[in-house]
Design a protein around this motif. Structure first.
Motif, short mmCIF file in Angstrom:
data_model
loop_
_atom_site.label_atom_id
_atom_site.label_comp_id
_atom_site.label_asym_id
_atom_site.label_seq_id
_atom_site.Cartn_x
_atom_site.Cartn_y
_atom_site.Cartn_z
N LEU A 45 0.84 -1.21 0.00
CA LEU A 45 0.00 0.00 0.00
C LEU A 45 0.87 1.25 0.00
O LEU A 45 0.58 2.21 -0.72
CB LEU A 45 -0.92 -0.01 1.22
N ARG A 46 1.94 1.24 0.78
CA ARG A 46 2.85 2.39 0.79
C ARG A 46 3.41 2.66 -0.60
O ARG A 46 3.42 3.81 -1.08
CB ARG A 46 4.00 2.14 1.78
N ALA A 47 3.85 1.59 -1.27
CA ALA A 47 4.44 1.73 -2.61
C ALA A 47 3.41 2.27 -3.60
O ALA A 47 3.73 3.11 -4.46
CB ALA A 47 5.00 0.39 -3.08
N GLU A 48 2.17 1.79 -3.49
CA GLU A 48 1.13 2.25 -4.40
C GLU A 48 0.79 3.71 -4.15
O GLU A 48 0.64 4.50 -5.11
CB GLU A 48 -0.13 1.39 -4.23
N ALA A 233 -7.01 -2.16 -4.30
CA ALA A 233 -7.34 -3.39 -3.56
C ALA A 233 -8.22 -4.35 -4.35
O ALA A 233 -8.13 -5.57 -4.16
CB ALA A 233 -8.04 -3.02 -2.24
N ASN A 234 -9.05 -3.82 -5.23
CA ASN A 234 -10.05 -4.66 -5.89
C ASN A 234 -9.71 -5.03 -7.33
O ASN A 234 -10.24 -6.01 -7.86
CB ASN A 234 -11.41 -3.97 -5.88
N ASN A 235 -8.80 -4.25 -7.96
CA ASN A 235 -8.60 -4.43 -9.40
C ASN A 235 -7.16 -4.65 -9.84
O ASN A 235 -6.91 -4.74 -11.05
CB ASN A 235 -9.16 -3.22 -10.16
N THR A 236 -6.21 -4.70 -8.91
CA THR A 236 -4.82 -4.92 -9.30
C THR A 236 -4.27 -6.17 -8.62
O THR A 236 -4.67 -6.50 -7.50
CB THR A 236 -3.92 -3.72 -8.94
N PRO A 237 -3.36 -6.89 -9.28
CA PRO A 237 -2.79 -8.10 -8.66
C PRO A 237 -2.11 -7.81 -7.32
O PRO A 237 -2.27 -8.56 -6.36
CB PRO A 237 -1.78 -8.58 -9.70
N GLY A 239 -2.68 -5.30 -5.29
CA GLY A 239 -3.68 -4.92 -4.30
C GLY A 239 -4.49 -6.10 -3.81
O GLY A 239 -4.82 -6.19 -2.62
N LYS A 240 -4.81 -7.01 -4.71
CA LYS A 240 -5.56 -8.20 -4.31
C LYS A 240 -4.73 -9.06 -3.36
O LYS A 240 -5.27 -9.62 -2.39
CB LYS A 240 -5.98 -8.99 -5.54
N ALA A 241 -3.43 -9.17 -3.63
CA ALA A 241 -2.55 -9.94 -2.75
C ALA A 241 -2.45 -9.27 -1.38
O ALA A 241 -2.48 -9.94 -0.34
CB ALA A 241 -1.17 -10.08 -3.38
N HIS A 248 -8.73 -8.76 4.19
CA HIS A 248 -9.71 -7.72 3.87
C HIS A 248 -10.76 -8.23 2.88
O HIS A 248 -11.89 -7.76 2.88
CB HIS A 248 -9.03 -6.51 3.24
N ASP A 249 -10.33 -9.13 1.98
CA ASP A 249 -11.17 -9.62 0.89
C ASP A 249 -11.64 -8.51 -0.04
O ASP A 249 -12.66 -8.62 -0.70
CB ASP A 249 -12.40 -10.38 1.44
N GLY A 250 -10.90 -7.42 -0.09
CA GLY A 250 -11.26 -6.27 -0.90
C GLY A 250 -11.65 -5.09 -0.02
O GLY A 250 -11.74 -5.22 1.21
N LEU A 251 -11.84 -3.93 -0.64
CA LEU A 251 -12.24 -2.72 0.07
C LEU A 251 -13.53 -2.18 -0.50
O LEU A 251 -13.85 -2.41 -1.66
CB LEU A 251 -11.14 -1.66 -0.02
N LYS A 252 -14.26 -1.41 0.31
CA LYS A 252 -15.48 -0.74 -0.14
C LYS A 252 -15.63 0.58 0.60
O LYS A 252 -15.01 0.79 1.66
CB LYS A 252 -16.70 -1.63 0.10
N PRO A 253 -16.45 1.50 0.08
CA PRO A 253 -16.66 2.77 0.79
C PRO A 253 -17.27 2.54 2.16
O PRO A 253 -17.95 1.54 2.40
CB PRO A 253 -17.63 3.52 -0.14
#
Length: 274
Positions: A45-48, A233-237, A239-241, A248-253
């Motif tokens: 996340l920091r790198a992104e 988190a939801n659309n990149t390799p 982020g998914k990892a 987390h299984d993904g993020l949402k608002p």
């Protein structure tokens, strides 16, 4: 080197450090794990964020939950990955705005050794270890045990140990009869640890870890950060990892009802801090 030259050099280094700090974007992570472990978990996340913002991004935590709350209150962090009760307090009193949350709710666990207590009643007059006295898991367990007929501090002892690792070590060494940990935190210790403990009780789920941004960033950048976090988190390799590793299984608002559900626990938190 003369004292005058040394003074000038120190002043230059101080100014350089301050300039860099002003340029840096700080991601603050609540200290639910060791600083080393958190730096590894949140590095993707920091790198992104650094790639998206095109400026240095650093990860910071704190020695304990109380210090993290104090630093949050002082606006030390640009973005926080914080415990839910701290997050509601940050929204109400510390000038932070909710961005996103994991898809999965926070699920606290009461765990014992494989040969430990067979039911919660057997924990009467025993010690339960936890990470920090202000941790959301501790407050959830406090409520759960009250409803189960215990009086924390009298008929059962909840003992903070400083970290989840210490809490589990206290359990495995026999210093505690049970430990409080979340499903996600237990997973992050790996399958070996999961085999060393047995789940005695699953406590009520709550709103999970919250990602929030300081309002000084402005509404435009906060909106951009929300979208970037969701996309990552939801659309990149990568982020998914990252999301899978943190369970987390993904993020949402974040919905307003997510925040409102935390109000009773925030009152518990304030009472504990008095």
């Amino acid at each position: 080197m003369s004292r005058k030259i040394l003074t000038v050099c120190l002043l230059w280094l101080s100014l350089l450090s301050s300039a860099y700090a002003a340029e840096s974007f700080v991601l603050g992570v609540v200290p639910y794990m060791s600083a080393r472990k958190l730096s590894v978990l949140y590095e993707p996340l920091r790198a992104e964020l650094q790639r998206q913002l095109k400026r240095p991004v650093t990860i910071e935590t704190a020695a304990d939950y109380s210090f993290f709350l104090e630093r949050t209150n002082h606006g030390r962090y640009d973005i926080i990955a914080t415990s839910p009760y701290f997050g509601r307090l940050a929204q109400q009193e510390q000038n932070y705005q909710p961005l996103v949350r994991p898809l999965t709710d926070l699920e606290p666990l009461l765990v014992v050794r494989p040969d430990g207590a067979k039911n919660v009643r057997e924990l009467r007059n025993k010690v339960i270890s936890t990470s920090d006295r202000l941790a959301n898991l501790t407050l959830s367990a406090h409520r759960y045990l009250l409803q189960a007929g215990f009086v924390p501090g009298k008929t059962i002892i909840i003992r903070p140990t400083g970290s989840h690792a210490n809490s589990l070590a206290s359990l495995l060494s026999g210093e505690a009869s049970a430990a409080i940990i979340s499903v996600s935190a237990l997973h992050q210790f790996g399958s070996d640890m999961e085999k060393k403990v047995r789940i005695l009780a699953r406590l009520p789920r709550t709103t999970p870890l919250l990602y929030m941004g300081h309002k000084r960033l402005g509404q435009q950048q906060l909106a951009q950060l929300e979208q970037q976090l969701l996309k990552f988190a939801n659309n990149t390799p990568q982020g998914k990892a990252f999301s899978q590793e943190l369970k987390h299984d993904g993020l949402k608002p974040v919905a307003e009802q997510d925040m409102e559900a935390l109000d009773p626990f925030v009152q518990d938190l304030k009472g504990l801090m008095k």
